[in-house]
Write a protein that holds these residues in place. Sequence first.
Motif, mmCIF file in Angstrom:
data_model
loop_
_atom_site.group_PDB
_atom_site.id
_atom_site.type_symbol
_atom_site.label_atom_id
_atom_site.label_comp_id
_atom_site.label_asym_id
_atom_site.label_seq_id
_atom_site.Cartn_x
_atom_site.Cartn_y
_atom_site.Cartn_z
ATOM 1 N N ILE A 424 0.857 -1.188 0.000
ATOM 2 C CA ILE A 424 0.000 0.000 0.000
ATOM 3 C C ILE A 424 0.893 1.238 0.000
ATOM 4 N N ASP A 425 0.785 2.035 -1.054
ATOM 5 C CA ASP A 425 1.606 3.244 -1.218
ATOM 6 C C ASP A 425 3.074 2.943 -0.918
ATOM 7 N N PRO A 426 3.682 1.997 -1.636
ATOM 8 C CA PRO A 426 5.017 1.516 -1.246
ATOM 9 C C PRO A 426 6.136 2.532 -1.403
ATOM 10 N N THR A 427 5.943 3.584 -2.211
ATOM 11 C CA THR A 427 7.026 4.556 -2.399
ATOM 12 C C THR A 427 6.645 5.951 -1.909
ATOM 13 N N ALA A 428 5.594 6.054 -1.079
ATOM 14 C CA ALA A 428 5.167 7.368 -0.583
ATOM 15 C C ALA A 428 6.275 8.022 0.234
ATOM 16 N N GLY A 429 6.595 9.268 -0.109
ATOM 17 C CA GLY A 429 7.562 10.026 0.678
ATOM 18 C C GLY A 429 8.996 9.560 0.554
ATOM 19 N N VAL A 430 9.355 8.897 -0.564
ATOM 20 C CA VAL A 430 10.742 8.478 -0.737
ATOM 21 C C VAL A 430 11.312 9.146 -1.984
ATOM 22 N N ASP A 431 12.626 9.218 -2.069
ATOM 23 C CA ASP A 431 13.265 9.889 -3.180
ATOM 24 C C ASP A 431 13.301 8.999 -4.420
ATOM 25 N N VAL A 432 13.778 9.568 -5.525
ATOM 26 C CA VAL A 432 13.759 8.879 -6.811
ATOM 27 C C VAL A 432 14.553 7.584 -6.775
ATOM 28 N N ARG A 433 15.754 7.615 -6.205
ATOM 29 C CA ARG A 433 16.590 6.418 -6.210
ATOM 30 C C ARG A 433 16.028 5.340 -5.283
ATOM 31 N N GLY A 449 8.189 -15.673 -8.746
ATOM 32 C CA GLY A 449 6.901 -16.353 -8.669
ATOM 33 C C GLY A 449 5.917 -15.795 -7.667
ATOM 34 N N THR A 450 6.283 -14.725 -6.959
ATOM 35 C CA THR A 450 5.362 -14.106 -6.009
ATOM 36 C C THR A 450 4.300 -13.306 -6.759
ATOM 37 N N GLY A 451 3.052 -13.445 -6.336
ATOM 38 C CA GLY A 451 2.006 -12.588 -6.867
ATOM 39 C C GLY A 451 1.989 -11.280 -6.092
ATOM 40 N N VAL A 452 1.927 -10.153 -6.792
ATOM 41 C CA VAL A 452 2.067 -8.843 -6.146
ATOM 42 C C VAL A 452 0.828 -7.991 -6.390
ATOM 43 N N LEU A 453 0.316 -7.396 -5.316
ATOM 44 C CA LEU A 453 -0.781 -6.436 -5.395
ATOM 45 C C LEU A 453 -0.252 -5.077 -4.938
ATOM 46 N N VAL A 454 -0.259 -4.097 -5.840
ATOM 47 C CA VAL A 454 0.228 -2.753 -5.550
ATOM 48 C C VAL A 454 -0.962 -1.812 -5.470
ATOM 49 N N ILE A 455 -1.201 -1.229 -4.305
ATOM 50 C CA ILE A 455 -2.320 -0.308 -4.110
ATOM 51 C C ILE A 455 -1.741 1.100 -3.986
ATOM 52 N N SER A 456 -1.968 1.921 -4.999
ATOM 53 C CA SER A 456 -1.297 3.224 -5.042
ATOM 54 C C SER A 456 -1.941 4.093 -6.111
ATOM 55 N N ASP A 457 -1.798 5.410 -5.944
ATOM 56 C CA ASP A 457 -2.154 6.345 -6.999
ATOM 57 C C ASP A 457 -0.919 6.943 -7.657
ATOM 58 N N GLU A 458 0.261 6.533 -7.194
ATOM 59 C CA GLU A 458 1.501 6.984 -7.822
ATOM 60 C C GLU A 458 1.658 6.283 -9.170
ATOM 61 N N LEU A 459 1.662 7.035 -10.239
ATOM 62 C CA LEU A 459 1.719 6.417 -11.566
ATOM 63 C C LEU A 459 2.995 5.606 -11.746
ATOM 64 N N ASP A 460 4.104 6.053 -11.157
ATOM 65 C CA ASP A 460 5.357 5.296 -11.280
ATOM 66 C C ASP A 460 5.265 3.943 -10.587
ATOM 67 N N ASP A 461 4.458 3.849 -9.521
ATOM 68 C CA ASP A 461 4.251 2.565 -8.854
ATOM 69 C C ASP A 461 3.455 1.610 -9.739
ATOM 70 N N LEU A 462 2.565 2.170 -10.544
ATOM 71 C CA LEU A 462 1.628 1.358 -11.320
ATOM 72 C C LEU A 462 2.137 0.991 -12.706
ATOM 73 N N ARG A 463 3.115 1.734 -13.223
ATOM 74 C CA ARG A 463 3.601 1.457 -14.584
ATOM 75 C C ARG A 463 4.128 0.037 -14.751
#
Length: 501
Positions: A424-433, A449-463
């Motif tokens: 959930i919002d895995p990159t909120a408040g972190v820098d580019v690197r 092989g892990t299934g991943v669910l990304v919940i975010s409105d950050e477009l970079d997280d979703l790309r």
Amino acid sequence: MTQPAAQARDISKRFGRTLALDGVGITVAEGSTHALVGRNGAGKSTLVSVLTGLNRPDSGQVSFGGEPAPPVEDREAWRRRVACVYQKSTIIPTLTVAENLFINRQALGGGSLISWPRLRRRAAELLDEYAVAVDPAAMAADLTVEQRQLVEIARALSFGTRFIILDEPTAQLDGPAIERLFARMSSLREGGVTFLFISHHLQEIFEICQEVTVFRDARHILTSPVRGLSKEDLVEAMTGEASGLRTEGNRSPVAENLTPVLKVSGLGLPGQFQEVDLAIRPGEVVGIAGSASSGKVALGEAIVGLRKPVHGEVQVSGRRLRPGSVPAALAGGIGFVPQDRHKEGLVAGLSVAENATLPIAHKLGRFGAISPGRRRAVAESMITDLAIKTAGPEQDVAGLSGGNQQKVVMARALADQPSVLVLIDPTAGVDVRSKENLLDAVDRAAGSGTGVLVISDELDDLRPCDRVLVMWHGAVAAEFAAGWTDGELVGAIEGIGESSE
């Protein structure tokens, strides 16, 4: 000639052996919105502490409106010159809005006795003056994140300051709330208020700021008008290398005939979401986007056991999980990165190694005892894999920068090699690197092989996602395959777009 609203010149600051600022400077023009950006650990927070009088610089000068800053001991003088609205709210939830606005000055200059009707009346006048639609008698605990920020801004202006520092103000806001904040900032600027705007969301810099200053490794790298500066040049100044902005994942498409590793069937929680069906195959990365009222965060929290759904079920690798139980979710093979790392992700006072290995502590020794050597070895591997910048595994996690704390939370989520990873919002408040490090870890997990669910409105997280679902008022309203455009996805999030098959 108009004096700058705030200026710092040749500021250096050292904490023990750590050089936090090395002769940096910044000049913020009156009536402007000036951005300060840089990777975590670049020195932004230390400069803010100097600009607000919380830390005395080892060398250099700070001035406001052309006048030298007051002595650090004179807190009232500092409050009249500068205020900071931090990412972590300073509003006290157990007090009313009025009490928060005039905390430590409730008597309003009228002696030692407090006139509560007068306090509420003055609070209402202050809120009305700055168009903050909040009841002065409301408990602060009942305010939204957006309302708390506006109350903090109003409180700062009530001291007479016209220079406000906003530290990651949009990190917990949805799209409409961000637009309302920007509109309020624009209105205040027209009234003579100056902003120093700190954000990791680079698009916001180009949207509302006139100038930007970049710090890197405790040094001043660049100050430039925003107009004419490309995003790639800005990232290069922040990182010291040519931009490598992520556009898509590096994985091969997932075979459609694979049995889902995560299956959500008819999941519902009244007032949050209803009848949600979701399936994620091994190695697949699925995103969920939506506004703050869409129910997306509550859905993620229900999947991992933080909330108990009223109906429906969650299965991991074909096994039904006990609803509303975090231990059952962890034992069932789910790794989790929560929305708020401070509240739910880290245990302050414990080391990096202790935090990162919490889910596997029982595997690091025999007969209930943990082997310090084994824990340290596992933690060192995690530190290397996620490029965690730390003095070592035994460093207190509270001493890390925000981006590095988030990497520790990610390391913990991956520690037990989960079948499913919920972020959930895995990159909120972190820098580019740091964002790149975190998203690379997601790619590696999916590749294994892990299934991943990304919940975010950050477009970079979703790309990097294989597909993205958009929730609207508690239901899945649209689905986008990889290759969507920003306009398509944002339109769907705001309720004005159409699904793409």
